[in-house]
Design a protein around this motif. Structure first.
Motif, short mmCIF file in Angstrom:
data_model
loop_
_atom_site.label_atom_id
_atom_site.label_comp_id
_atom_site.label_asym_id
_atom_site.label_seq_id
_atom_site.Cartn_x
_atom_site.Cartn_y
_atom_site.Cartn_z
N ARG A 1 0.77 -1.32 -0.12
CA ARG A 1 0.05 -0.09 -0.16
C ARG A 1 0.84 1.27 -0.03
N VAL B 1 -9.39 -6.23 2.17
CA VAL B 1 -8.27 -5.89 1.22
C VAL B 1 -7.35 -6.96 0.88
N VAL C 1 -6.90 -14.96 -2.13
CA VAL C 1 -7.84 -14.12 -1.53
C VAL C 1 -8.62 -15.14 -0.17
N SER D 1 -3.62 -8.70 -4.28
CA SER D 1 -3.51 -8.26 -5.54
C SER D 1 -4.41 -6.98 -6.00
N ASP D 2 -5.18 -6.60 -4.89
CA ASP D 2 -6.04 -5.14 -5.18
C ASP D 2 -5.05 -4.06 -5.73
#
Length: 306
Positions: free
Chosen positions: A156, A207, A201, A210-211
């Motif tokens: 992130r 979250v 996932v 891969s997002d």
């Protein structure tokens, strides 16, 4: 090909025709350094597979940059550098690391000379002492053995353009996180994230890693071939790295050939095959590109998401 498939399917010859150059920008010596310890792919793989792939990724990255700039202009925000993030997934011993290292080398040699950083999810495994406390040493590589919260925060921050992100370092010799050592990621143009778990996932999470991906690759092969490659790699390591007294697997260095095959096959079936079936292979359909290898390690077919 099924006209309603989510993927364009191409064979090696069709894909090779898409390359932008006849001359790879890396030497055979660098290729040998970059490919995996047991990966027997030839230099022809660079020309037939990786040159078109590099071109394709740069088209994707250029489109992403243009979209970001258009959005920033519309929203009247300052245009901040946002890295193009590539995820590479697949089984243990399938050749993910070779794919990641070759892409890093080739992408960084494009005319605009982007900074291309590579991190692996191995660095986000819990230290062995934590795994031992939780009874997870035999589940190493399974989702619960990773500090997913830390991995998500790292990706992130990099995706947000933050500078000087510290990434933990993992040693395959000691089979553990290296205390006091870290990799520094400094606002790359392209970031490659390699690991068996990057496309996974779970029901509980909101979250996923891969997002944050702009592009994703799944390296695939027949399971019988992957098992054979794993056993072959184990035998090669028995005669090399395992002989180092500092190696976590030093105890395997004295195994006979037959004993080593039995041990490697047992580890594969009890741990790696189970992880492949439960957690890794089910994520294949989430990738934007699937590289399908043949028995000789060479990529035979490619599946490109429409």
């Amino acid at each position: 090909m099924d006209p309603y498939s989510l993927y364009f399917e191409m064979n090696r010859a069709e894909w090779s025709e898409l390359r932008y150059s006849e001359t790879p920008p890396i030497s055979r010596e660098e290729f040998d350094r970059r490919k995996g310890f047991h990966d027997r792919i030839s230099f022809q793989e660079v020309e037939d597979i990786y040159l078109p792939l590099t071109r394709f990724i740069h088209l994707q990255a250029a489109a992403a940059r243009q979209l970001h700039e258009a959005s920033a202009t519309f929203l009247q925000h300052r245009r901040q550098k946002v890295p193009f993030v590539i995820g590479i997934a697949g089984s243990v011993a399938v050749g993910k690391s070779t794919t990641a290292r070759l892409l890093q080398a080739l992408l960084s040699r494009e005319p605009w000379r982007p900074q291309v950083d590579l991190i692996t999810t191995d660095g986000f495994l819990f230290p062995n002492r934590v795994l031992e406390q939780r009874g997870l040493m035999k589940r190493k590589g399974f989702p619960e053995s990773y500090d997913t919260k830390k991995l998500l925060q790292c990706i992130r921050d990099i995706k947000a353009g933050k500078p000087d992100i510290v990434v933990p370092v993992y040693s395959h010799l000691s089979y553990d996180i290296v205390e006091g050592e870290a990799q520094l990621v400094q606002s790359p143009d392209i970031l490659i994230v390699e690991g068996i778990n990057v496309l996974q996932v779970t029901k509980d999470a909101k979250v996923f890693v891969s997002d944050f991906f702009d592009f994703s690759i799944y390296v695939d092969a027949d399971e019988r071939d992957i098992e054979r490659w794993y056993v072959e790699r184990f035998l090669m390591l028995r005669d090399t790295a395992f002989r180092d007294p500092q190696s976590y697997f030093h105890r395997y260095a004295s195994l006979s050939g037959e004993e080593a095959v039995q041990t490697a096959t047992g580890i594969w079936k009890e741990i790696n095959a189970l992880n492949l079936h439960e957690n890794i292979r089910p994520t294949k359909g989430r990738a934007k590109l699937i590289l399908r290898k043949g028995p000789d390690h060479a990529i035979e077919r490619l599946f490109v998401r429409k």
